[in-house]
Scaffold this motif. Structure first.
Motif, PDB file in Angstrom:
ATOM      1  N   THR A  37       0.842  -1.189   0.000  1.00 19.97           N
ATOM      2  CA  THR A  37       0.000   0.000   0.000  1.00 19.97           C
ATOM      3  C   THR A  37       0.877   1.239   0.000  1.00 19.97           C
ATOM      4  O   THR A  37       1.778   1.364   0.818  1.00 19.97           O
ATOM      5  CB  THR A  37      -0.925   0.005   1.236  1.00 19.97           C
ATOM      6  N   MET A  38       0.607   2.130  -0.951  1.00 19.53           N
ATOM      7  CA  MET A  38       1.380   3.364  -1.080  1.00 19.53           C
ATOM      8  C   MET A  38       0.440   4.550  -1.186  1.00 19.53           C
ATOM      9  O   MET A  38      -0.688   4.411  -1.654  1.00 19.53           O
ATOM     10  CB  MET A  38       2.246   3.328  -2.335  1.00 19.53           C
ATOM     11  N   ARG A  39       0.924   5.700  -0.735  1.00 20.50           N
ATOM     12  CA  ARG A  39       0.216   6.961  -0.934  1.00 20.50           C
ATOM     13  C   ARG A  39       0.995   7.729  -1.993  1.00 20.50           C
ATOM     14  O   ARG A  39       2.199   7.940  -1.855  1.00 20.50           O
ATOM     15  CB  ARG A  39       0.179   7.782   0.349  1.00 20.50           C
ATOM     16  N   GLY A  40       0.326   8.116  -3.050  1.00 19.10           N
ATOM     17  CA  GLY A  40       0.973   8.878  -4.108  1.00 19.10           C
ATOM     18  C   GLY A  40       0.368  10.262  -4.199  1.00 19.10           C
ATOM     19  O   GLY A  40      -0.849  10.409  -4.197  1.00 19.10           O
ATOM     20  N   THR A  41       1.212  11.270  -4.235  1.00 22.43           N
ATOM     21  CA  THR A  41       0.758  12.642  -4.408  1.00 22.43           C
ATOM     22  C   THR A  41       1.248  13.121  -5.772  1.00 22.43           C
ATOM     23  O   THR A  41       2.452  13.134  -6.024  1.00 22.43           O
ATOM     24  CB  THR A  41       1.323  13.548  -3.296  1.00 22.43           C
ATOM     25  N   ILE A  42       0.302  13.469  -6.622  1.00 24.93           N
ATOM     26  CA  ILE A  42       0.643  13.916  -7.965  1.00 24.93           C
ATOM     27  C   ILE A  42       0.277  15.400  -8.056  1.00 24.93           C
ATOM     28  O   ILE A  42      -0.901  15.748  -8.043  1.00 24.93           O
ATOM     29  CB  ILE A  42      -0.101  13.104  -9.038  1.00 24.93           C
ATOM     30  N   PRO A  43       1.275  16.279  -8.121  1.00 24.13           N
ATOM     31  CA  PRO A  43       0.998  17.715  -8.195  1.00 24.13           C
ATOM     32  C   PRO A  43       0.261  18.081  -9.488  1.00 24.13           C
ATOM     33  O   PRO A  43       0.371  17.366 -10.489  1.00 24.13           O
ATOM     34  CB  PRO A  43       2.389  18.358  -8.181  1.00 24.13           C
ATOM     35  N   TYR A  59      -6.574   2.496  -7.475  1.00 24.83           N
ATOM     36  CA  TYR A  59      -6.402   3.896  -7.112  1.00 24.83           C
ATOM     37  C   TYR A  59      -7.627   4.400  -6.388  1.00 24.83           C
ATOM     38  O   TYR A  59      -8.751   4.066  -6.743  1.00 24.83           O
ATOM     39  CB  TYR A  59      -6.205   4.757  -8.365  1.00 24.83           C
ATOM     40  N   VAL A  60      -7.411   5.237  -5.388  1.00 27.84           N
ATOM     41  CA  VAL A  60      -8.476   5.952  -4.701  1.00 27.84           C
ATOM     42  C   VAL A  60      -8.093   7.418  -4.746  1.00 27.84           C
ATOM     43  O   VAL A  60      -7.050   7.806  -4.214  1.00 27.84           O
ATOM     44  CB  VAL A  60      -8.641   5.482  -3.236  1.00 27.84           C
ATOM     45  N   SER A  61      -8.911   8.224  -5.386  1.00 30.30           N
ATOM     46  CA  SER A  61      -8.629   9.655  -5.502  1.00 30.30           C
ATOM     47  C   SER A  61      -9.291  10.381  -4.344  1.00 30.30           C
ATOM     48  O   SER A  61     -10.490  10.216  -4.097  1.00 30.30           O
ATOM     49  CB  SER A  61      -9.166  10.180  -6.832  1.00 30.30           C
ATOM     50  N   LEU A  62      -8.510  11.193  -3.622  1.00 29.66           N
ATOM     51  CA  LEU A  62      -9.059  11.947  -2.500  1.00 29.66           C
ATOM     52  C   LEU A  62      -9.494  13.350  -2.897  1.00 29.66           C
ATOM     53  O   LEU A  62     -10.344  13.943  -2.256  1.00 29.66           O
ATOM     54  CB  LEU A  62      -8.031  12.023  -1.364  1.00 29.66           C
ATOM     55  N   SER A  63      -8.877  13.881  -3.957  1.00 28.31           N
ATOM     56  CA  SER A  63      -9.288  15.197  -4.446  1.00 28.31           C
ATOM     57  C   SER A  63      -8.805  15.379  -5.880  1.00 28.31           C
ATOM     58  O   SER A  63      -7.932  14.647  -6.343  1.00 28.31           O
ATOM     59  CB  SER A  63      -8.723  16.312  -3.559  1.00 28.31           C
ATOM     60  N   GLY A  64      -9.400  16.339  -6.558  1.00 28.42           N
ATOM     61  CA  GLY A  64      -9.011  16.620  -7.929  1.00 28.42           C
ATOM     62  C   GLY A  64      -9.623  15.618  -8.885  1.00 28.42           C
ATOM     63  O   GLY A  64     -10.570  14.919  -8.566  1.00 28.42           O
ATOM     64  N   GLU A  65      -9.052  15.586 -10.079  1.00 23.78           N
ATOM     65  CA  GLU A  65      -9.510  14.617 -11.064  1.00 23.78           C
ATOM     66  C   GLU A  65      -8.306  14.125 -11.851  1.00 23.78           C
ATOM     67  O   GLU A  65      -7.248  14.753 -11.845  1.00 23.78           O
ATOM     68  CB  GLU A  65     -10.561  15.207 -12.004  1.00 23.78           C
ATOM     69  N   ALA A  66      -8.479  12.991 -12.483  1.00 24.52           N
ATOM     70  CA  ALA A  66      -7.378  12.386 -13.225  1.00 24.52           C
ATOM     71  C   ALA A  66      -7.921  11.727 -14.481  1.00 24.52           C
ATOM     72  O   ALA A  66      -9.048  11.226 -14.485  1.00 24.52           O
ATOM     73  CB  ALA A  66      -6.674  11.344 -12.371  1.00 24.52           C
ATOM     74  N   GLU A  67      -7.130  11.757 -15.533  1.00 24.87           N
ATOM     75  CA  GLU A  67      -7.450  11.009 -16.740  1.00 24.87           C
ATOM     76  C   GLU A  67      -6.743   9.681 -16.652  1.00 24.87           C
ATOM     77  O   GLU A  67      -5.602   9.612 -16.201  1.00 24.87           O
ATOM     78  CB  GLU A  67      -6.966  11.742 -17.987  1.00 24.87           C
ATOM     79  N   ALA A  68      -7.426   8.623 -17.080  1.00 19.96           N
ATOM     80  CA  ALA A  68      -6.825   7.292 -17.012  1.00 19.96           C
ATOM     81  C   ALA A  68      -7.153   6.507 -18.269  1.00 19.96           C
ATOM     82  O   ALA A  68      -8.231   6.663 -18.844  1.00 19.96           O
ATOM     83  CB  ALA A  68      -7.336   6.542 -15.789  1.00 19.96           C
ATOM     84  N   ASP A  74     -12.783   2.815 -23.208  1.00 18.54           N
ATOM     85  CA  ASP A  74     -12.452   4.090 -23.846  1.00 18.54           C
ATOM     86  C   ASP A  74     -11.832   5.020 -22.817  1.00 18.54           C
ATOM     87  O   ASP A  74     -12.230   5.028 -21.652  1.00 18.54           O
ATOM     88  CB  ASP A  74     -13.720   4.746 -24.414  1.00 18.54           C
ATOM     89  N   PRO A  75     -10.847   5.827 -23.235  1.00 16.88           N
ATOM     90  CA  PRO A  75     -10.256   6.802 -22.319  1.00 16.88           C
ATOM     91  C   PRO A  75     -11.341   7.752 -21.791  1.00 16.88           C
ATOM     92  O   PRO A  75     -12.259   8.108 -22.501  1.00 16.88           O
ATOM     93  CB  PRO A  75      -9.254   7.557 -23.170  1.00 16.88           C
ATOM     94  N   GLY A  76     -11.207   8.150 -20.551  1.00 14.36           N
ATOM     95  CA  GLY A  76     -12.176   9.060 -19.963  1.00 14.36           C
ATOM     96  C   GLY A  76     -11.621   9.718 -18.724  1.00 14.36           C
ATOM     97  O   GLY A  76     -10.498   9.471 -18.323  1.00 14.36           O
ATOM     98  N   VAL A  77     -12.435  10.568 -18.132  1.00 13.54           N
ATOM     99  CA  VAL A  77     -12.041  11.263 -16.910  1.00 13.54           C
ATOM    100  C   VAL A  77     -12.646  10.539 -15.726  1.00 13.54           C
ATOM    101  O   VAL A  77     -13.841  10.222 -15.719  1.00 13.54           O
ATOM    102  CB  VAL A  77     -12.495  12.736 -16.943  1.00 13.54           C
ATOM    103  N   VAL A  78     -11.820  10.252 -14.733  1.00 11.91           N
ATOM    104  CA  VAL A  78     -12.262   9.586 -13.511  1.00 11.91           C
ATOM    105  C   VAL A  78     -12.138  10.588 -12.389  1.00 11.91           C
ATOM    106  O   VAL A  78     -11.115  11.237 -12.242  1.00 11.91           O
ATOM    107  CB  VAL A  78     -11.380   8.348 -13.218  1.00 11.91           C
ATOM    108  N   GLY A  79     -13.127  10.693 -11.535  1.00 13.78           N
ATOM    109  CA  GLY A  79     -12.951  11.600 -10.391  1.00 13.78           C
ATOM    110  C   GLY A  79     -14.089  12.422 -10.066  1.00 13.78           C
ATOM    111  O   GLY A  79     -15.009  12.833 -10.368  1.00 13.78           O
TER     112      GLY A  79
END
Length: 79
Positions: A37-43, A59-68, A74-79
Motif C-alpha cells: 500500500t502506497m500513498r501517491g501525491t501527484i501535483p 487507485y483511490v482519488s481523494l481530491s481533484g480529477e485524473a485522466e486514465a 475508452d479513455p475518460g475522466v475519472v474523479g
C-alpha cells in the motif's frame, strides 16, 4: 540516461518518482503475495507516463480529477 536504484522504504519518508511523490504505507515484501500500500501525491500539471505492471493497481482519488487509460475501455475522466 536515467539510473535505476532501490530504496529502503523503512528509511525514507517519500520517493520522488519524476514528479509524483510515493510514500510506502506497508512494506513491499517480495514474493509474499500481500499487497503493498502506497500513498501517491501527484501535483497539478504532472503527467505519469503510460506504463504497465504485472501486478494489479487500485487507485483511490481523494481530491481533484485524473485522466486514465484502462485496457479494454475508452479513455475518460475519472474523479
Amino acid at each position: 540516461m536515467t539510473t535505476a536504484y532501490r530504496v529502503d522504504p523503512r528509511t525514507v519518508a517519500g520517493v520522488d518518482v519524476m514528479g509524483p511523490i510515493i510514500e510506502f504505507l506497508t512494506l513491499p515484501e517480495e514474493g509474499d503475495g500481500a499487497p503493498c500500500t502506497m500513498r501517491g501525491t501527484i501535483p497539478p500539471g504532472v503527467v505519469v507516463p503510460l506504463h504497465s505492471h504485472p501486478d494489479p493497481e487500485t487507485y483511490v482519488s481523494l481530491s481533484g480529477e485524473a485522466e486514465a487509460l484502462v485496457a479494454g475501455l475508452d479513455p475518460g475522466v475519472v474523479g
